[in-house]
Write a protein that holds these residues in place. Structure first.
Motif, PDB file in Angstrom:
ATOM      1  N   PHE A  93      12.767  -5.174   7.827  1.00  0.00           N
ATOM      2  CA  PHE A  93      11.840  -4.574   6.868  1.00  0.00           C
ATOM      3  C   PHE A  93      12.585  -3.756   5.816  1.00  0.00           C
ATOM      4  N   LEU A  94      13.481  -2.891   6.291  1.00  0.00           N
ATOM      5  CA  LEU A  94      14.214  -2.020   5.367  1.00  0.00           C
ATOM      6  C   LEU A  94      15.030  -2.840   4.372  1.00  0.00           C
ATOM      7  N   ARG A  95      15.678  -3.868   4.892  1.00  0.00           N
ATOM      8  CA  ARG A  95      16.519  -4.673   4.016  1.00  0.00           C
ATOM      9  C   ARG A  95      15.677  -5.477   3.022  1.00  0.00           C
ATOM     10  N   LYS A  96      14.579  -6.039   3.530  1.00  0.00           N
ATOM     11  CA  LYS A  96      13.714  -6.874   2.698  1.00  0.00           C
ATOM     12  C   LYS A  96      13.184  -6.111   1.478  1.00  0.00           C
ATOM     13  N   VAL A  97      12.780  -4.866   1.703  1.00  0.00           N
ATOM     14  CA  VAL A  97      12.214  -4.108   0.585  1.00  0.00           C
ATOM     15  C   VAL A  97      13.315  -3.733  -0.418  1.00  0.00           C
ATOM     16  N   LYS A  98      14.500  -3.467   0.082  1.00  0.00           N
ATOM     17  CA  LYS A  98      15.613  -3.116  -0.811  1.00  0.00           C
ATOM     18  C   LYS A  98      16.143  -4.327  -1.575  1.00  0.00           C
ATOM     19  N   GLU A  99      16.188  -5.457  -0.870  1.00  0.00           N
ATOM     20  CA  GLU A  99      16.764  -6.680  -1.454  1.00  0.00           C
ATOM     21  C   GLU A  99      15.823  -7.851  -1.203  1.00  0.00           C
ATOM     22  N   PRO A 100      14.724  -7.937  -1.912  1.00  0.00           N
ATOM     23  CA  PRO A 100      13.699  -8.942  -1.588  1.00  0.00           C
ATOM     24  C   PRO A 100      14.206 -10.393  -1.552  1.00  0.00           C
ATOM     25  N   GLN A 101      15.258 -10.695  -2.292  1.00  0.00           N
ATOM     26  CA  GLN A 101      15.705 -12.089  -2.360  1.00  0.00           C
ATOM     27  C   GLN A 101      16.737 -12.441  -1.288  1.00  0.00           C
ATOM     28  N   PHE A 102      17.047 -11.493  -0.381  1.00  0.00           N
ATOM     29  CA  PHE A 102      18.159 -11.758   0.538  1.00  0.00           C
ATOM     30  C   PHE A 102      17.907 -12.946   1.469  1.00  0.00           C
ATOM     31  N   ASN A 103      16.647 -13.134   1.892  1.00  0.00           N
ATOM     32  CA  ASN A 103      16.369 -14.230   2.821  1.00  0.00           C
ATOM     33  C   ASN A 103      15.551 -15.354   2.196  1.00  0.00           C
ATOM     34  N   ASN A 104      15.169 -15.170   0.938  1.00  0.00           N
ATOM     35  CA  ASN A 104      14.340 -16.184   0.289  1.00  0.00           C
ATOM     36  C   ASN A 104      14.680 -16.152  -1.195  1.00  0.00           C
ATOM     37  N   SER A 105      15.501 -17.114  -1.614  1.00  0.00           N
ATOM     38  CA  SER A 105      16.031 -17.071  -2.965  1.00  0.00           C
ATOM     39  C   SER A 105      14.945 -17.166  -4.034  1.00  0.00           C
TER      40      SER A 105
ATOM     41  N   TRP B 204       3.063 -44.075  -7.060  1.00  0.00           N
ATOM     42  CA  TRP B 204       3.302 -43.077  -6.016  1.00  0.00           C
ATOM     43  C   TRP B 204       4.618 -42.399  -6.312  1.00  0.00           C
ATOM     44  N   MET B 205       4.657 -41.122  -6.082  1.00  0.00           N
ATOM     45  CA  MET B 205       5.902 -40.388  -6.267  1.00  0.00           C
ATOM     46  C   MET B 205       6.086 -39.477  -5.062  1.00  0.00           C
ATOM     47  N   VAL B 206       7.290 -39.458  -4.520  1.00  0.00           N
ATOM     48  CA  VAL B 206       7.572 -38.467  -3.477  1.00  0.00           C
ATOM     49  C   VAL B 206       8.842 -37.734  -3.868  1.00  0.00           C
ATOM     50  N   GLY B 207       8.885 -36.484  -3.556  1.00  0.00           N
ATOM     51  CA  GLY B 207      10.072 -35.725  -3.934  1.00  0.00           C
ATOM     52  C   GLY B 207      10.314 -34.547  -3.008  1.00  0.00           C
ATOM     53  N   VAL B 208      11.542 -34.076  -3.036  1.00  0.00           N
ATOM     54  CA  VAL B 208      11.903 -32.874  -2.295  1.00  0.00           C
ATOM     55  C   VAL B 208      12.540 -31.924  -3.304  1.00  0.00           C
ATOM     56  N   ASN B 209      12.067 -30.682  -3.327  1.00  0.00           N
ATOM     57  CA  ASN B 209      12.623 -29.691  -4.251  1.00  0.00           C
ATOM     58  C   ASN B 209      13.266 -28.562  -3.467  1.00  0.00           C
ATOM     59  N   TYR B 210      14.378 -28.107  -3.966  1.00  0.00           N
ATOM     60  CA  TYR B 210      15.018 -26.949  -3.347  1.00  0.00           C
ATOM     61  C   TYR B 210      15.230 -25.894  -4.422  1.00  0.00           C
ATOM     62  N   TRP B 211      14.627 -24.730  -4.229  1.00  0.00           N
ATOM     63  CA  TRP B 211      14.715 -23.664  -5.230  1.00  0.00           C
ATOM     64  C   TRP B 211      15.899 -22.754  -4.942  1.00  0.00           C
ATOM     65  N   LEU B 212      16.753 -22.583  -5.965  1.00  0.00           N
ATOM     66  CA  LEU B 212      17.894 -21.687  -5.818  1.00  0.00           C
ATOM     67  C   LEU B 212      17.454 -20.258  -6.078  1.00  0.00           C
ATOM     68  N   ASP B 213      16.516 -20.089  -6.988  1.00  0.00           N
ATOM     69  CA  ASP B 213      15.840 -18.824  -7.240  1.00  0.00           C
ATOM     70  C   ASP B 213      14.503 -19.201  -7.868  1.00  0.00           C
ATOM     71  N   PRO B 214      13.638 -18.236  -8.221  1.00  0.00           N
ATOM     72  CA  PRO B 214      12.295 -18.644  -8.650  1.00  0.00           C
ATOM     73  C   PRO B 214      12.235 -19.523  -9.892  1.00  0.00           C
ATOM     74  N   ARG B 215      13.360 -19.669 -10.583  1.00  0.00           N
ATOM     75  CA  ARG B 215      13.299 -20.450 -11.823  1.00  0.00           C
ATOM     76  C   ARG B 215      14.342 -21.562 -11.908  1.00  0.00           C
ATOM     77  N   SER B 216      15.101 -21.778 -10.824  1.00  0.00           N
ATOM     78  CA  SER B 216      16.083 -22.861 -10.839  1.00  0.00           C
ATOM     79  C   SER B 216      15.853 -23.753  -9.629  1.00  0.00           C
ATOM     80  N   VAL B 217      15.763 -25.034  -9.894  1.00  0.00           N
ATOM     81  CA  VAL B 217      15.397 -25.948  -8.821  1.00  0.00           C
ATOM     82  C   VAL B 217      16.207 -27.238  -8.887  1.00  0.00           C
TER      83      VAL B 217
END
Lengths: 177, 391
Positions: free
Chosen positions: A141-153, B351-364
Motif C-alpha cells: 500500500f505504502l509503495r503503491k501510493v508513492k509510486e503508482p506505476q511500480f507494478n502496473n506500467s 475478423w481481427m484478433v490482437g494482443v496489446n501490451y502497454w508499456l505505459d498509459p500512452r505507449s503500446v
C-alpha cells in the motif's frame, strides 16, 4: 431541397427542446471524480504527472471539446490536478500538514474516492481500497501510493505529493476495518 | 488543387512558427503545447503481397488564445509506398467556448459523426492496428470498401452538453462544404490520389453485374469524394450532427446523421445514419458503430435519366479485454477481438484478433491478425506488429 429544409428544421427544434431540458447539477464537482468518469472513456487515463500544470491548462480545452465537458468541469479537474501535483508544504495549508492525522481529510484532499471506493462510496476507475491492506499488505500500500506505476506500467493513478504522515494515517485507517 | 497546396504550405509554416514559440517563451508560456502521436508498423499482407515497415508522425499543436478561445491543428506526416513524404492536414480549427456548456468550432475539423473518426482513430487510442472495416484505410490499403471515409471537412460546428438527472446528453451539429463527385475533376487528381478518401458506391443501372470491373471506376461507380476543400462545388452545404446519451463512467450511446449533395447541380445527395456505442468497465471495453448510407445516382430508365438511390450498410464491434487484471503476472496485457461487416453492395466480412501490451498509459505494442472475406473479390489476410505512442 424541401427535404433538406425539413431536416434542418427538425434538428433545430430538437436542439431547442434539449436546451429547455437543461438541469444543472447542484452537487459540487470533484475533480478526481470527473477524471474517473471521463478520462478513460476514449483512451487510457493519462497520469497527471506526465504534464506540467501550464501544459494541462492548454490540453484541457482540447479535451473539453472531445469529452463534452462543461467549463465548470474543466475548472474542477484543473483544480484537482493542481492539488495532486503540489506538495502540501508548498501550499498555504500548514494545518493540514500538522493535522495530517485525519485520514478522511487526506482521502478528500487527494481525491482518492474520486477513483476508489472506500466503505462503499467512491469511483470505480481503480479497485476498492477497503481490503487492499489486508489482502496485499501494508508495504504494498505504502509503495503503491508513492509510486503508482511500480507494478502496473499503464496505471492511471496519479503520483501525488502525499506526505509520510498523511500516508501513515491512511494506512492506519484502511487497516482498522 | 492550388488552393489546397497553398493551404497546406500555410499550415506547415504556421505550425513551424508555433513550434518555435516555446523556445523563447519557455516556461512562462501557458499558451502553447506541442503534443501528438506516432507509430511504426511492420505489416505483411497476403493479397497485396506486401511485407513492409511503415511509420507515421502526427504532431498536434494546441494554442490557448484566452479563456474562451482555443486553436488546434493536427498534421499527419507519413511515407507512402514510393518513399515519398506525405503530409496531410487532419484538422485546423478554433473553438470558441460561448458559455459553460456551448462550444462553437470553425475551420477544418473531424466531423462529429459516430465516434471512430473524431475520438478513436489515433493509433495510441485505437485498440486495433487497423481501422474498422467500415471505414477508410487511413494510410494503408485494405480489402474492405469503406462505408464512409474518415470525415474531416471545412465549416462550422456547435456543441452543447446537458446534464439530465444522472445522465449527460451531448449534442453536436455541423455544416460544411461537403462532398463532391469524383468524376468532376479526375485529371487534377492524378498526382494526388493518396489523400482522396472515397466512398465507392455502386450504380446497378449500368449493369446488373455486381462484379463490375474496378478499373472502370468513374463509369460504373459514382464516386463521392470526401476530401475537404476550401471551395464547394455546389451551393448546398453538407450538414449533420450527433446526439448521444452518456451514463458516466460506463455507457455512451449516440446516433448521427449526415447529408450532402455531391454533384455540381446539387441534385444528388449522399445521406448517412449512424449509431455508436461505447461501454467501459474495469475489465473490458466494448465499442461499435453501425452506419447506413443512401446515395443518389442517375439511372437510365426507359431511355431517360432518373434519380434513384442506393443503400449500403455496415457495422463493427470491438471488444478489448484487460486480461492483465485477471492474471496478475500479465501486467497491462489486453486481448482485442473485432468483427466488421459491410452489406448490400461490396459485401465483406472481417475478423481481427490482437494482443496489446502497454508499456505505459500512452505507449503500446500491438500484434494483430486480420482475416477479410470479400464476397465478390479476393479475400485478404494480414499480420502486423505496431508500436504506437502518444506524447
Amino acid at each position: 431541397m424541401m427535404k433538406n429544409q425539413l431536416t434542418v428544421t427538425i434538428f433545430v427544434l430538437f436542439a431547442t427542446l434539449l436546451t429547455s431540458l437543461h438541469v444543472s447539477s447542484t452537487e459540487p464537482l470533484s475533480g478526481a471524480e470527473l477524471i474517473n468518469n471521463n478520462c478513460a472513456r476514449c483512451h487510457n487515463s493519462r497520469p497527471i504527472q506526465e504534464f506540467s500544470m501550464s501544459e494541462w491548462k492548454v490540453i484541457m480545452p482540447h479535451m473539453r471539446e472531445k469529452a463534452h465537458l462543461t467549463g465548470a468541469e474543466v475548472q474542477a479537474i484543473l483544480e484537482f490536478m493542481e492539488i495532486a501535483t503540489t506538495p502540501a508544504q508548498a501550499m498555504n495549508v500548514k494545518e493540514v500538514v500538522n493535522l495530517a492525522a485525519d485520514p478522511k481529510e487526506v482521502l478528500t484532499r487527494y481525491g482518492c474516492q474520486g477513483c476508489h471506493q472506500v466503505q462503499g462510496a467512491g469511483g470505480t476507475l481503480g479497485p476498492s481500497l477497503d481490503n487492499v491492506i489486508s489482502e496485499k499488505g501494508r508495504a504494498f500500500f505504502l509503495r503503491k501510493v508513492k509510486e503508482p506505476q511500480f507494478n502496473n506500467s499503464s496505471s492511471a493513478m496519479p503520483q501525488m505529493p502525499i506526505t509520510d504522515d498523511e500516508l501513515e494515517a491512511l494506512a492506519e485507517f484502511l487497516s482498522s476495518k | 488543387m492550388r488552393m489546397k497546396k497553398t493551404l497546406r504550405l500555410a499550415t506547415i509554416l504556421s505550425a513551424g512558427l508555433m513550434i518555435s514559440q516555446p523556445l523563447y517563451a519557455a516556461e512562462s508560456s501557458e499558451r502553447f503545447v506541442f503534443v501528438g502521436y506516432g507509430d511504426v508498423k511492420y505489416e505483411s499482407a497476403d493479397v497485396a503481397g506486401t511485407d513492409a515497415f511503415s511509420a507515421r508522425f502526427v504532431p498536434i499543436f494546441l494554442f490557448s488564445l484566452n479563456d474562451k478561445m482555443h486553436v488546434e491543428a493536427e498534421l499527419e506526416v507519413g511515407l507512402n509506398a514510393d518513399g515519398e513524404t506525405e503530409t496531410e492536414l487532419e484538422y485546423a480549427d478554433i473553438h470558441y467556448f460561448l458559455n459553460d456548456n456551448t462550444t462553437i468550432t470553425a475551420g477544418k475539423f473531424l466531423l462529429p459523426f459516430g465516434q471512430f473518426s473524431a475520438n478513436w482513430h489515433p493509433s495510441w487510442i485505437n485498440r486495433s492496428i487497423w481501422t474498422p472495416g467500415i471505414y477508410g484505410a487511413h494510410g494503408s490499403s485494405q480489402a474492405m470498401d469503406p462505408m464512409l471515409p474518415i470525415l474531416s471537412d471545412v465549416g462550422v460546428a456547435a456543441q452543447q452538453v446537458y446534464q439530465v438527472g444522472s445522465a449527460k446528453v451531448f449534442l453536436d451539429v455541423f455544416m460544411t462544404n461537403g462532398p463532391r463527385s469524383e468524376a468532376e475533376h479526375d485529371e487534377e487528381e492524378v498526382d494526388d490520389d493518396h489523400d482522396i478518401a472515397l466512398a465507392r458506391l455502386f450504380s446497378p443501372a449500368a449493369s446488373i453485374d455486381l462484379d463490375a470491373d474496378e478499373d472502370e471506376h468513374g463509369e460504373a461507380f459514382p464516386e463521392v469524394e470526401f476530401e475537404a476543400t476550401s471551395s464547394d462545388n455546389n451551393s448546398n452545404k453538407a450538414f449533420g450532427g450527433r446526439i448521444a446519451v452518456a451514463l458516466l463512467p460506463s455507457i455512451e450511446i449516440g446516433t448521427s446523421y449526415y447529408q450532402g449533395a455531391y454533384d455540381e447541380n446539387g441534385q444528388l445527395d449522399i445521406k448517412a445514419n449512424g449509431v455508436d456505442i461505447n461501454l467501459i468497465s474495469t475489465h473490458a471495453i466494448l465499442r461499435g458503430e453501425y452506419i447506413r448510407t443512401e446515395t443518389d445516382a442517375f439511372v437510365e430508365r426507359d431511355h431517360e435519366d432518373v434519380i434513384d438511390s442506393f443503400s449500403r450498410n455496415g457495422w463493427f464491434l470491438q471488444g478489448t479485454f484487460f486480461i492483465g487484471h485477471v492474471f496478475d503476472g500479465l501486467g497491462s496485457t489486453e486481448i482485442v477481438i473485432e468483427h466488421a461487416q459491410t452489406k448490400k453492395v461490396e459485401e465483406a466480412e472481417r475478423w481481427m484478433v490482437g494482443v496489446n501490451y502497454w508499456l505505459d498509459p500512452r505507449s503500446v505494442i500491438k500484434v494483430g491478425y486480420e482475416d477479410t472475406d470479400v464476397v465478390d473479390g479476393p479475400d485478404d489476410k494480414r499480420f502486423a506488429v505496431q508500436f504506437s505512442y502518444g506524447f
